[in-house]
Design an enzyme around this catalytic site. Structure first.
Site, short mmCIF file in Angstrom:
data_model
loop_
_atom_site.label_atom_id
_atom_site.label_comp_id
_atom_site.label_asym_id
_atom_site.label_seq_id
_atom_site.Cartn_x
_atom_site.Cartn_y
_atom_site.Cartn_z
N ASN A 216 -0.84 -4.45 -13.01
CA ASN A 216 -0.99 -3.02 -13.29
C ASN A 216 0.28 -2.52 -13.98
O ASN A 216 1.22 -3.28 -14.19
CB ASN A 216 -1.27 -2.24 -11.99
CG ASN A 216 -0.16 -2.43 -10.98
OD1 ASN A 216 0.97 -2.02 -11.21
ND2 ASN A 216 -0.47 -3.07 -9.86
N ASP A 285 -4.66 -4.79 -5.06
CA ASP A 285 -5.48 -4.81 -3.85
C ASP A 285 -6.28 -6.10 -3.74
O ASP A 285 -6.64 -6.51 -2.64
CB ASP A 285 -6.44 -3.60 -3.86
CG ASP A 285 -5.67 -2.29 -3.61
OD1 ASP A 285 -4.64 -2.35 -2.90
OD2 ASP A 285 -6.07 -1.24 -4.14
N LYS A 295 -5.73 -23.64 -18.49
CA LYS A 295 -6.21 -22.46 -19.21
C LYS A 295 -7.74 -22.50 -19.32
O LYS A 295 -8.30 -23.53 -19.71
CB LYS A 295 -5.57 -22.46 -20.61
CG LYS A 295 -5.76 -21.19 -21.35
CD LYS A 295 -5.06 -21.26 -22.70
CE LYS A 295 -5.52 -20.10 -23.55
NZ LYS A 295 -5.26 -20.28 -24.95
N PRO A 311 -3.39 -9.08 1.34
CA PRO A 311 -2.89 -8.45 2.57
C PRO A 311 -2.23 -7.12 2.26
O PRO A 311 -1.70 -6.94 1.17
CB PRO A 311 -1.85 -9.45 3.10
CG PRO A 311 -1.46 -10.27 1.91
CD PRO A 311 -2.65 -10.31 1.00
N ASP A 312 -2.31 -6.17 3.19
CA ASP A 312 -1.58 -4.91 3.03
C ASP A 312 -0.20 -5.13 3.66
O ASP A 312 -0.06 -5.12 4.89
CB ASP A 312 -2.34 -3.76 3.72
CG ASP A 312 -1.72 -2.42 3.37
OD1 ASP A 312 -0.47 -2.31 3.42
OD2 ASP A 312 -2.47 -1.48 3.05
N ILE A 313 0.79 -5.33 2.81
CA ILE A 313 2.12 -5.73 3.29
C ILE A 313 2.72 -4.64 4.19
O ILE A 313 3.21 -4.90 5.28
CB ILE A 313 3.05 -6.03 2.09
CG1 ILE A 313 2.47 -7.17 1.25
CG2 ILE A 313 4.46 -6.39 2.57
CD1 ILE A 313 3.14 -7.39 -0.09
N PHE A 329 4.51 4.84 0.07
CA PHE A 329 4.37 5.70 -1.10
C PHE A 329 2.89 5.88 -1.40
O PHE A 329 2.11 4.94 -1.25
CB PHE A 329 5.06 5.08 -2.32
CG PHE A 329 6.50 5.51 -2.43
CD1 PHE A 329 7.44 4.99 -1.58
CD2 PHE A 329 6.89 6.45 -3.38
CE1 PHE A 329 8.77 5.40 -1.66
CE2 PHE A 329 8.20 6.87 -3.47
CZ PHE A 329 9.15 6.34 -2.60
N LYS A 343 -3.26 7.94 4.52
CA LYS A 343 -2.63 6.61 4.44
C LYS A 343 -1.52 6.48 5.48
O LYS A 343 -1.32 5.43 6.07
CB LYS A 343 -2.03 6.39 3.04
CG LYS A 343 -3.07 5.99 2.01
CD LYS A 343 -2.48 5.80 0.63
CE LYS A 343 -3.62 5.64 -0.37
NZ LYS A 343 -3.19 5.56 -1.76
N LYS A 347 -1.86 3.55 8.21
CA LYS A 347 -0.90 2.44 8.21
C LYS A 347 0.16 2.62 9.29
O LYS A 347 1.12 1.84 9.34
CB LYS A 347 -0.26 2.30 6.82
CG LYS A 347 -1.29 2.05 5.71
CD LYS A 347 -0.67 1.62 4.38
CE LYS A 347 -1.72 1.70 3.27
NZ LYS A 347 -1.47 0.83 2.14
N1 CTP Z 1 0.83 -1.35 -0.02
C1 CTP Z 1 1.23 -2.61 0.43
N2 CTP Z 1 0.39 -3.67 0.28
C2 CTP Z 1 -0.85 -3.51 -0.29
C3 CTP Z 1 -1.24 -2.23 -0.76
C4 CTP Z 1 -0.36 -1.17 -0.61
O1 CTP Z 1 2.34 -2.77 0.94
N3 CTP Z 1 -1.64 -4.56 -0.43
C5 CTP Z 1 1.74 -0.21 0.18
C6 CTP Z 1 2.31 0.36 -1.11
O2 CTP Z 1 3.53 -0.25 -1.44
C7 CTP Z 1 2.47 1.83 -0.77
C8 CTP Z 1 1.36 2.12 0.19
O3 CTP Z 1 1.00 0.84 0.74
O4 CTP Z 1 3.66 2.11 -0.09
C9 CTP Z 1 0.16 2.79 -0.38
O5 CTP Z 1 -0.28 2.06 -1.49
P1 CTP Z 1 -1.59 2.48 -2.26
O6 CTP Z 1 -1.90 1.43 -3.27
O7 CTP Z 1 -1.47 3.89 -2.71
O8 CTP Z 1 -2.62 2.46 -1.09
P2 CTP Z 1 -3.84 1.62 -0.78
O9 CTP Z 1 -3.81 1.43 0.71
O10 CTP Z 1 -3.90 0.37 -1.60
O11 CTP Z 1 -5.02 2.61 -1.15
P3 CTP Z 1 -5.77 2.91 -2.56
O12 CTP Z 1 -5.32 1.87 -3.56
O13 CTP Z 1 -7.19 2.80 -2.18
O14 CTP Z 1 -5.37 4.31 -2.94
#
Ligand code: CTP
Length: 402
Positions: A216, A285, A295, A311-313, A329, A343, A347
């Protein structure tokens, strides 16, 4: 060139810059330019030795102020240059500082304008040593350095590297950009002194094959600016960063990663002993279930990619039994309050920084709203370094006493 130095970071500060007789005096000219660019009012005091390397005219042109060399300069109304110059100064910076001037400062000698100013001052004194390796390592200099530190003098550097004499080692004056950064940091309050901060930054890159991937457009600017503000507030900072093209702020330890899985591993490796975790990265995500070894070749047929959630870190760190203070953030394009606070709760974060993306990205200013247990705290729209410092001040005030 460090492009993070803002135009306003030394605004309203009066600095007296003492330039003594070392080869690094030529770098003091660039330092004057950078300090001025950061908003400082710089008054140069040139010693006799300094004037052998760079002329007063150069410093006068770059600082826009008269240059002082003589204790008995008749330009001072009352012939009291040694007092008047530092009367309303915020600091004296001696750069380059030779071994000789450091020895004089230790002894409290006052045999020229600069040393007299240093002795008669009420403001802080910062010293940027510049000398040959043997001079730096000499027991006399070691003693002087220790005594200056004990006297409350701030030592900036020296750095290591190639020296004018052709040798390599410690003793080089820090580069003008590093000194300017150090001066800016010197004036910041230190609410994170003794704290360890781990942060994530930038985008992640999820490989499809050896040359392609999902990513991104996150620039990493917010995270790098915040890492800089944390260091300036006294923290030790590890920045786990996806691929971005930004200089690493002074004093920040960067751990470069690519994918979300690598980012998670690096975060967990850096976490022991951390007081604060700040998730700023735009973590992808999803990632492809498999990454092709070679390739992928074009064919006429349709191609489907199967993606699996990453994973959501931040959520993982926040749910640890001994979790550090976690900050998230939320960059949203609408309904900031609902999404950001949602959020934060989902979280389990004590603090989340929300911003409406149409307001913030790209420009020099930023506007954010902080959400914590107490509610909603909008911060005024301000230049990005100022916003980063306000976030740091807010989070530092919420930290449990260590
Ligand atoms: N974050 C993370 N790991 C992920 C996704 C998000 O650590 N896999 C953290 C980001 O660094 C940020 C926060 O979670 O501090 C919110 O990230 P955001 O992308 O806005 O939230 P999502 O939970 O992914 O929700 P969405 O994309 O549906 O808005």
């Amino acid at each position: 060139m460090n492009n993070t130095i803002g135009m306003i970071e030394l605004k309203g500060r009066k600095l007296v810059l003492g330039v003594t007789g070392g080869v690094a005096a030529y770098k003091a000219a660039e330092l004057v330019r950078l300090l001025g660019k950061a908003g400082a009012d710089v008054h140069v005091v040139l010693t006799e030795g300094g004037a052998r390397f760079v002329t007063a005219v150069t410093f006068q042109a770059l600082s826009g102020n008269p240059v002082w060399t003589d204790l008995w300069d008749p330009r001072m109304d009352n012939n009291m240059a040694h007092i008047d110059l530092t009367r309303d100064a915020d600091a004296i910076l001696v750069a380059p500082a030779t071994a000789d001037v450091m020895a004089k400062l230790v002894l409290g000698l006052a045999d020229d304008l600069l040393t007299t100013l240093c002795l008669a001052r009420e403001c802080p004194l910062l010293v940027a040593p510049a000398m040959n390796r043997q001079m730096w390592e000499n027991p006399a200099t070691r003693r002087n350095v220790a005594q200056l530190a004990a006297d409350g003098v701030a030592l900036l550097g020296p750095g290591a590297g190639e020296q004018a004499c052709g040798e390599v080692g410690l003793g080089r004056m820090l580069e003008p950009e590093e000194l300017c950064e150090a001066v800016i940091a010197f004036f910041q309050p230190k609410p994170l002194a003794g704290r360890r901060v781990v942060m994530t930054a930038g985008p992640t890159f999820e490989a499809i094959d050896p040359v392609r991937g999902i990513t991104n457009s996150s620039s990493g600017k917010m995270a790098y600016g915040l890492a800089r503000a944390c260091v300036q507030a006294g923290a030790e900072v590890t920045l786990v960063s996806g691929p971005v093209a930004l200089p690493v702020p002074a004093g920040v330890e960067k751990v470069p990663v690519r994918s979300a899985l690598e980012m998670r591993d690096a975060v967990f490796a850096a976490l022991p002993g951390a007081d604060v975790f700040i998730g700023v990265a735009a973590v992808a995500d999803y990632r492809p279930v498999t990454s092709a070894e070679h390739k992928i070749k074009k064919s006429g047929a349709e191609l489907s990619l199967t993606l699996t959630p990453n994973p959501d870190i931040l959520a993982e760190v926040a749910s640890l039994p001994q979790a550090p203070f976690c900050v998230g953030f939320a960059a949203e394009s609408r309904d900031l309050d609902t999404y950001a606070e949602g959020k934060r709760k989902a979280k389990k974060l004590p603090l989340i920084v929300g911003n409406l993306v149409q307001d913030g990205l790209g420009g020099d200013d930023n506007q954010v709203v902080l959400f914590d247990e107490q509610g909603r705290h909008p911060l005024p729209k301000a230049p990005k370094p100022e916003v980063a410092r306000a976030i740091v001040a807010h989070l530092a005030a919420l930290l449990p006493v260590s």
